[in-house]
Design a protein around this motif. Structure first.
Motif, short mmCIF file in Angstrom:
data_model
loop_
_atom_site.label_atom_id
_atom_site.label_comp_id
_atom_site.label_asym_id
_atom_site.label_seq_id
_atom_site.Cartn_x
_atom_site.Cartn_y
_atom_site.Cartn_z
N GLY A 142 3.34 32.00 0.70
CA GLY A 142 3.84 32.41 1.79
C GLY A 142 4.23 31.58 3.37
O GLY A 142 3.93 31.99 4.41
N ARG A 188 2.98 29.48 6.86
CA ARG A 188 3.85 29.02 7.42
C ARG A 188 3.49 27.74 8.23
O ARG A 188 2.16 27.66 8.91
CB ARG A 188 4.45 30.16 8.93
N TYR A 230 -1.17 26.53 9.80
CA TYR A 230 -0.37 27.48 8.32
C TYR A 230 -1.10 28.68 8.30
O TYR A 230 -2.23 29.38 8.99
CB TYR A 230 -0.68 26.99 7.22
N GLY A 282 5.94 37.28 8.14
CA GLY A 282 6.09 36.46 8.78
C GLY A 282 6.89 37.25 10.20
O GLY A 282 7.08 37.47 11.81
N ALA A 293 2.72 34.89 14.16
CA ALA A 293 4.42 35.07 14.33
C ALA A 293 4.82 34.89 15.40
O ALA A 293 5.34 34.29 15.34
CB ALA A 293 4.67 35.68 12.90
N ASP A 314 6.82 31.82 17.27
CA ASP A 314 8.68 31.83 17.57
C ASP A 314 8.47 31.62 18.54
O ASP A 314 9.34 30.82 19.21
CB ASP A 314 8.56 33.08 17.03
N SER A 330 8.72 22.98 9.18
CA SER A 330 8.58 24.54 9.11
C SER A 330 9.42 25.11 8.70
O SER A 330 8.74 26.42 8.11
CB SER A 330 8.04 24.92 10.49
N ARG A 331 10.52 24.68 9.17
CA ARG A 331 11.68 26.06 9.66
C ARG A 331 11.96 26.16 7.72
O ARG A 331 12.55 26.64 6.98
CB ARG A 331 13.02 25.95 10.31
N ARG A 374 9.90 27.61 5.09
CA ARG A 374 10.01 28.85 5.26
C ARG A 374 11.11 29.02 4.40
O ARG A 374 11.75 30.42 3.68
CB ARG A 374 10.06 29.62 6.50
N GLN A 403 10.81 28.74 0.83
CA GLN A 403 9.65 29.61 -0.27
C GLN A 403 10.80 31.15 -0.30
O GLN A 403 10.36 31.70 -0.21
CB GLN A 403 8.83 30.04 0.71
N GLU A 458 11.64 32.84 2.77
CA GLU A 458 11.04 33.81 3.43
C GLU A 458 11.76 35.08 3.82
O GLU A 458 12.78 34.71 4.09
CB GLU A 458 10.49 33.05 4.85
N THR A 511 12.39 38.33 6.26
CA THR A 511 11.95 38.25 7.49
C THR A 511 12.39 40.50 8.44
O THR A 511 11.68 40.18 8.85
CB THR A 511 13.58 38.23 8.31
#
Length: 139
Positions: free
Chosen positions: A34, A36, A49, A54, A59, A63, A114-115, A118, A121, A123, A125
């Protein structure tokens, strides 16, 4: 480096060398656990990274920086459209605008990468994290 590390510094908007931002890799490195891709590079220009689920302060900062970068890109695009409609704009201003558009495109591509990583993976939330780990990866 973690956010609790006294040497941790928040990234400044418009990071990177003035000449050109580093290239965005066309394919993400194999990332397990995981990781990012953050919207800023390491001090030596490598991708940075975050190991996290998340959640957490880094994080949230990432964002916020991504939102700011996308808003800035929208503003620059608006300026570009107005400048293209004005036939009296000097070439020097178009060169400056072109550099800002390239930076905004670089940021948008990095955010997209990046998104996408994720999403691949899977991810999650929700949930809490008690630990985040920020690190640079060799490309």
């Amino acid at each position: 480096m973690t956010e609790n590390d006294p040497t941790f510094q928040r990234p400044a908007p418009g990071y990177g060398p003035a000449s050109a931002p580093p290239a965005v890799p066309t394919s993400a490195p194999s990332l397990a656990g995981g990781l990012r891709l953050l919207p800023w590079p390491t001090p030596d220009g490598r991708p940075c990274y975050l190991s996290s689920d998340g959640n957490g302060r880094v994080a949230e900062l990432a964002d916020h920086v991504e939102e700011m970068q996308l808003r800035t890109g929208e503003e620059i695009l608006g300026h570009a459209r107005r400048m293209l409609a004005d036939h009296t704009v000097p070439t020097r201003e178009f060169r400056f605008l072109s550099a800002r558009l390239a930076e905004a495109l670089h940021d948008a591509l990095r955010i997209s990468e990046s998104r996408g990583m994720r999403i691949q993976q899977g991810e999650i939330t929700g949930g809490n994290t008690s630990r985040e780990n920020v690190r640079g990866m060799h490309g």
